[in-house]
Design a protein around this motif. Sequence first.
Motif, PDB file in Angstrom:
ATOM      1  N   GLU A   1      81.330  53.106  91.368  1.00 18.97           N
ATOM      2  CA  GLU A   1      80.558  52.107  92.087  1.00 18.97           C
ATOM      3  C   GLU A   1      80.458  52.439  93.570  1.00 18.97           C
ATOM      4  O   GLU A   1      79.458  52.130  94.226  1.00 18.97           O
ATOM      5  CB  GLU A   1      81.194  50.728  91.900  1.00 18.97           C
ATOM      6  CG  GLU A   1      80.405  49.586  92.528  1.00 18.97           C
ATOM      7  CD  GLU A   1      78.972  49.491  92.022  1.00 18.97           C
ATOM      8  OE1 GLU A   1      78.100  49.147  92.838  1.00 18.97           O
ATOM      9  OE2 GLU A   1      78.732  49.769  90.833  1.00 18.97           O
ATOM     10  N   GLU A   2      81.509  53.082  94.134  1.00 17.71           N
ATOM     11  CA  GLU A   2      81.485  53.422  95.560  1.00 17.71           C
ATOM     12  C   GLU A   2      80.375  54.418  95.880  1.00 17.71           C
ATOM     13  O   GLU A   2      79.920  54.497  97.032  1.00 17.71           O
ATOM     14  CB  GLU A   2      82.844  53.976  96.007  1.00 17.71           C
ATOM     15  CG  GLU A   2      83.274  55.273  95.359  1.00 17.71           C
ATOM     16  CD  GLU A   2      84.069  55.058  94.085  1.00 17.71           C
ATOM     17  OE1 GLU A   2      84.786  55.990  93.690  1.00 17.71           O
ATOM     18  OE2 GLU A   2      83.983  53.969  93.485  1.00 17.71           O
TER      19      GLU A   2
ATOM     20  N   TRP B   1      80.353  61.294  84.415  1.00 15.71           N
ATOM     21  CA  TRP B   1      80.853  61.378  85.791  1.00 15.71           C
ATOM     22  C   TRP B   1      81.949  62.423  85.935  1.00 15.71           C
ATOM     23  O   TRP B   1      82.106  63.024  87.007  1.00 15.71           O
ATOM     24  CB  TRP B   1      81.357  60.010  86.239  1.00 15.71           C
ATOM     25  CG  TRP B   1      80.259  59.065  86.607  1.00 15.71           C
ATOM     26  CD1 TRP B   1      79.754  58.067  85.830  1.00 15.71           C
ATOM     27  CD2 TRP B   1      79.504  59.041  87.818  1.00 15.71           C
ATOM     28  NE1 TRP B   1      78.736  57.415  86.484  1.00 15.71           N
ATOM     29  CE2 TRP B   1      78.573  57.992  87.715  1.00 15.71           C
ATOM     30  CE3 TRP B   1      79.540  59.797  88.995  1.00 15.71           C
ATOM     31  CZ2 TRP B   1      77.673  57.675  88.729  1.00 15.71           C
ATOM     32  CZ3 TRP B   1      78.640  59.491  90.011  1.00 15.71           C
ATOM     33  CH2 TRP B   1      77.719  58.439  89.882  1.00 15.71           C
ATOM     34  N   LYS B   2      82.713  62.655  84.882  1.00 20.23           N
ATOM     35  CA  LYS B   2      83.819  63.618  84.991  1.00 20.23           C
ATOM     36  C   LYS B   2      83.325  65.037  85.213  1.00 20.23           C
ATOM     37  O   LYS B   2      84.075  65.877  85.721  1.00 20.23           O
ATOM     38  CB  LYS B   2      84.696  63.562  83.730  1.00 20.23           C
ATOM     39  CG  LYS B   2      85.547  62.312  83.640  1.00 20.23           C
ATOM     40  CD  LYS B   2      86.470  62.368  82.432  1.00 20.23           C
ATOM     41  CE  LYS B   2      87.355  61.134  82.384  1.00 20.23           C
ATOM     42  NZ  LYS B   2      88.271  61.158  81.208  1.00 20.23           N
ATOM     43  N   THR B   3      82.107  65.326  84.824  1.00 21.34           N
ATOM     44  CA  THR B   3      81.568  66.677  85.012  1.00 21.34           C
ATOM     45  C   THR B   3      80.604  66.760  86.195  1.00 21.34           C
ATOM     46  O   THR B   3      80.032  67.811  86.452  1.00 21.34           O
ATOM     47  CB  THR B   3      80.847  67.168  83.744  1.00 21.34           C
ATOM     48  OG1 THR B   3      79.711  66.321  83.473  1.00 21.34           O
ATOM     49  CG2 THR B   3      81.792  67.155  82.547  1.00 21.34           C
ATOM     50  N   MET B   4      80.439  65.657  86.920  1.00 22.97           N
ATOM     51  CA  MET B   4      79.555  65.642  88.090  1.00 22.97           C
ATOM     52  C   MET B   4      80.211  66.336  89.267  1.00 22.97           C
ATOM     53  O   MET B   4      81.398  66.165  89.530  1.00 22.97           O
ATOM     54  CB  MET B   4      79.230  64.203  88.508  1.00 22.97           C
ATOM     55  CG  MET B   4      78.134  63.539  87.717  1.00 22.97           C
ATOM     56  SD  MET B   4      76.528  64.323  87.977  1.00 22.97           S
ATOM     57  CE  MET B   4      76.390  64.300  89.736  1.00 22.97           C
TER      58      MET B   4
ATOM     59  N   ILE C   1      83.719  58.667 102.172  1.00 25.01           N
ATOM     60  CA  ILE C   1      83.656  57.271 101.750  1.00 25.01           C
ATOM     61  C   ILE C   1      84.846  56.954 100.846  1.00 25.01           C
ATOM     62  O   ILE C   1      85.641  57.832 100.495  1.00 25.01           O
ATOM     63  CB  ILE C   1      82.325  56.953 101.037  1.00 25.01           C
ATOM     64  CG1 ILE C   1      82.201  57.762  99.732  1.00 25.01           C
ATOM     65  CG2 ILE C   1      81.149  57.232 101.946  1.00 25.01           C
ATOM     66  CD1 ILE C   1      80.990  57.378  98.886  1.00 25.01           C
ATOM     67  N   GLU C   2      84.964  55.700 100.476  1.00 20.20           N
ATOM     68  CA  GLU C   2      86.051  55.249  99.610  1.00 20.20           C
ATOM     69  C   GLU C   2      86.114  56.107  98.347  1.00 20.20           C
ATOM     70  O   GLU C   2      85.093  56.429  97.744  1.00 20.20           O
ATOM     71  CB  GLU C   2      85.827  53.783  99.221  1.00 20.20           C
ATOM     72  CG  GLU C   2      86.915  53.186  98.360  1.00 20.20           C
ATOM     73  CD  GLU C   2      86.626  51.735  98.011  1.00 20.20           C
ATOM     74  OE1 GLU C   2      87.332  51.207  97.135  1.00 20.20           O
ATOM     75  OE2 GLU C   2      85.707  51.144  98.602  1.00 20.20           O
ATOM     76  N   GLY C   3      87.330  56.485  97.970  1.00 22.52           N
ATOM     77  CA  GLY C   3      87.519  57.347  96.812  1.00 22.52           C
ATOM     78  C   GLY C   3      87.608  58.812  97.171  1.00 22.52           C
ATOM     79  O   GLY C   3      87.843  59.662  96.312  1.00 22.52           O
ATOM     80  N   GLY C   4      87.430  59.141  98.480  1.00 22.57           N
ATOM     81  CA  GLY C   4      87.517  60.523  98.918  1.00 22.57           C
ATOM     82  C   GLY C   4      86.243  61.321  98.735  1.00 22.57           C
ATOM     83  O   GLY C   4      86.213  62.529  98.984  1.00 22.57           O
ATOM     84  N   HIS C   5      85.148  60.682  98.294  1.00 19.80           N
ATOM     85  CA  HIS C   5      83.876  61.375  98.138  1.00 19.80           C
ATOM     86  C   HIS C   5      83.312  61.692  99.520  1.00 19.80           C
ATOM     87  O   HIS C   5      83.389  60.873 100.438  1.00 19.80           O
ATOM     88  CB  HIS C   5      82.892  60.518  97.356  1.00 19.80           C
ATOM     89  CG  HIS C   5      83.468  59.935  96.107  1.00 19.80           C
ATOM     90  ND1 HIS C   5      83.804  60.695  95.010  1.00 19.80           N
ATOM     91  CD2 HIS C   5      83.812  58.653  95.793  1.00 19.80           C
ATOM     92  CE1 HIS C   5      84.297  59.918  94.069  1.00 19.80           C
ATOM     93  NE2 HIS C   5      84.319  58.680  94.522  1.00 19.80           N
TER      94      HIS C   5
ATOM     95  N   ARG D   1      69.493  53.635  92.329  1.00 11.79           N
ATOM     96  CA  ARG D   1      70.812  53.390  91.739  1.00 11.79           C
ATOM     97  C   ARG D   1      70.715  53.323  90.212  1.00 11.79           C
ATOM     98  O   ARG D   1      71.513  53.942  89.498  1.00 11.79           O
ATOM     99  CB  ARG D   1      71.386  52.085  92.280  1.00 11.79           C
ATOM    100  CG  ARG D   1      72.778  51.749  91.779  1.00 11.79           C
ATOM    101  CD  ARG D   1      73.191  50.375  92.271  1.00 11.79           C
ATOM    102  NE  ARG D   1      73.015  50.248  93.713  1.00 11.79           N
ATOM    103  CZ  ARG D   1      72.778  49.109  94.345  1.00 11.79           C
ATOM    104  NH1 ARG D   1      72.683  47.979  93.665  1.00 11.79           N
ATOM    105  NH2 ARG D   1      72.634  49.092  95.649  1.00 11.79           N
ATOM    106  N   GLN D   2      69.735  52.576  89.711  1.00 12.77           N
ATOM    107  CA  GLN D   2      69.585  52.435  88.263  1.00 12.77           C
ATOM    108  C   GLN D   2      69.212  53.761  87.615  1.00 12.77           C
ATOM    109  O   GLN D   2      69.733  54.113  86.547  1.00 12.77           O
ATOM    110  CB  GLN D   2      68.530  51.373  87.949  1.00 12.77           C
ATOM    111  CG  GLN D   2      68.969  49.956  88.306  1.00 12.77           C
ATOM    112  CD  GLN D   2      67.928  48.924  87.926  1.00 12.77           C
ATOM    113  OE1 GLN D   2      66.881  49.249  87.358  1.00 12.77           O
ATOM    114  NE2 GLN D   2      68.189  47.662  88.234  1.00 12.77           N
ATOM    115  N   ALA D   3      68.336  54.520  88.282  1.00 16.34           N
ATOM    116  CA  ALA D   3      67.902  55.802  87.720  1.00 16.34           C
ATOM    117  C   ALA D   3      69.060  56.795  87.655  1.00 16.34           C
ATOM    118  O   ALA D   3      69.238  57.506  86.652  1.00 16.34           O
ATOM    119  CB  ALA D   3      66.760  56.385  88.552  1.00 16.34           C
TER     120      ALA D   3
END
Length: 325
Positions: A2-3, A24-27, A85-89, A13-15
Motif C-alpha cells: 500500500e505504501e 509483488w515478490k518478484t517485482m 519511503i516507508e518500507g525502505g522503497h 493505482r488500480q491499473a
Amino acid sequence: MEEILRLFPEGIRQAVHYRIKDRWKTMQEIRFRLNQPVELIFDDHTEWIETIKPDRKESIFVLNQLSEFSLYRMEDELREGYVTIEGGHRVGLSGKVNTLHGAVKAIQHIAFFNIRIAKQKIGCALPIIPYLYTDNYQNTLFIGAPQTGKTTLIRDVARLISTGWRDVTAQKVGIIDERSEIGGSKKGIPQHNLGLRTDVMDACPKAEGMMMMIRSMSPEVLIVDEIGSENDVQALMEAINTGVTVICTIHGRTLEELKKRPSLKPLFDYNVFQRIVLLDRQNHPGNIHRIFNQKEENILQKTGCFKNEVDWSASFHRHNNINRV
C-alpha cells in the motif's frame, strides 16, 4: 504494498494493482515516465501498461504524495535524486537539474520516477554467513552492480549476526542506514527484521554516522551500504582501527574495476577486507559469483549447491539451488 500504490492517482493505482496482482515478490521496479507507458520490471522480464501514459498533473500528484505536499521538506532528497519511503522503497527522480555555483541545488520539472521495491528475504544469507566467520567476523566487502541483491544480503547478514546462528553467539550490530534502505525505518524504527541486537542510525551520512555509532552504541560489527567517497573510506579506516568489524557494499562489476578508483586505493593498499563477495545477476539478482579471501583466492565452494535458487528453510543442510537472493 500500500505504501507504493498510495503514490499514484486512482486510475494508475488500480491499473498497476490489477497488473501486478500477487506478483509483488518478484517485482523490482516500477518506472513512471511523463507521456510514456508505465513500465513494470520483474526479476526475469519487463511488462508495459500501454493504456496508461502519465501526464504532468499525475506527476505532480506523485510528487505531492512523496513530499506530503511540501517540496521544501524534500530539499535534501531533491539534491540527491531520490526519496526513501516507508518500507525502505526508494524512489529515484530525474528531470531538469537546477545548479548553483556548479553544484546541484535541486531537480526541477521532475518527469521521471523509478520506484525500486525493497524486499526482505529471511534466510538468504544463510549459505554465505559461514564464509564471513573464522573465530570472529571478517571485514567484508560486497561488490555488485545495481539490482544484484547487495542490500538484501547485508540486511539478512545483520539479522543473523545480531541473533546468532548455529553455535555462533549473537553480537552487537550497528547499521548506518543513510538511505533508509536496509532497515526501511519509519520515525527511526526499522520496518524490516534486523535481529535482536541491532541498533540503527537512520538517514545519517555514512562518514559521520560510523563514528557516532561507535561512540554511542559500541557495536562489535558495523554495517554500511554503498560506500564510495573519500570520506566514506577514511571513516571505514578509522572504524576498523577501533577494533570494530566492518561489513559494507559498493557498486561495481569486478574487483579489478574497483582497484582503479582513486578514492578506494587505501582500502586495497592496506588489505582492509578479509572477505570480498562478488555478486552478479545472470538471469536473476543475488548470484554469489565468487568469495575472495585476503589473498584474493576464491574460496567459494560450489559442489552440489549455489546453483539457481535460495533454500529458504531455517535448516543449514545444503541443497542444490541456494544462492539466489
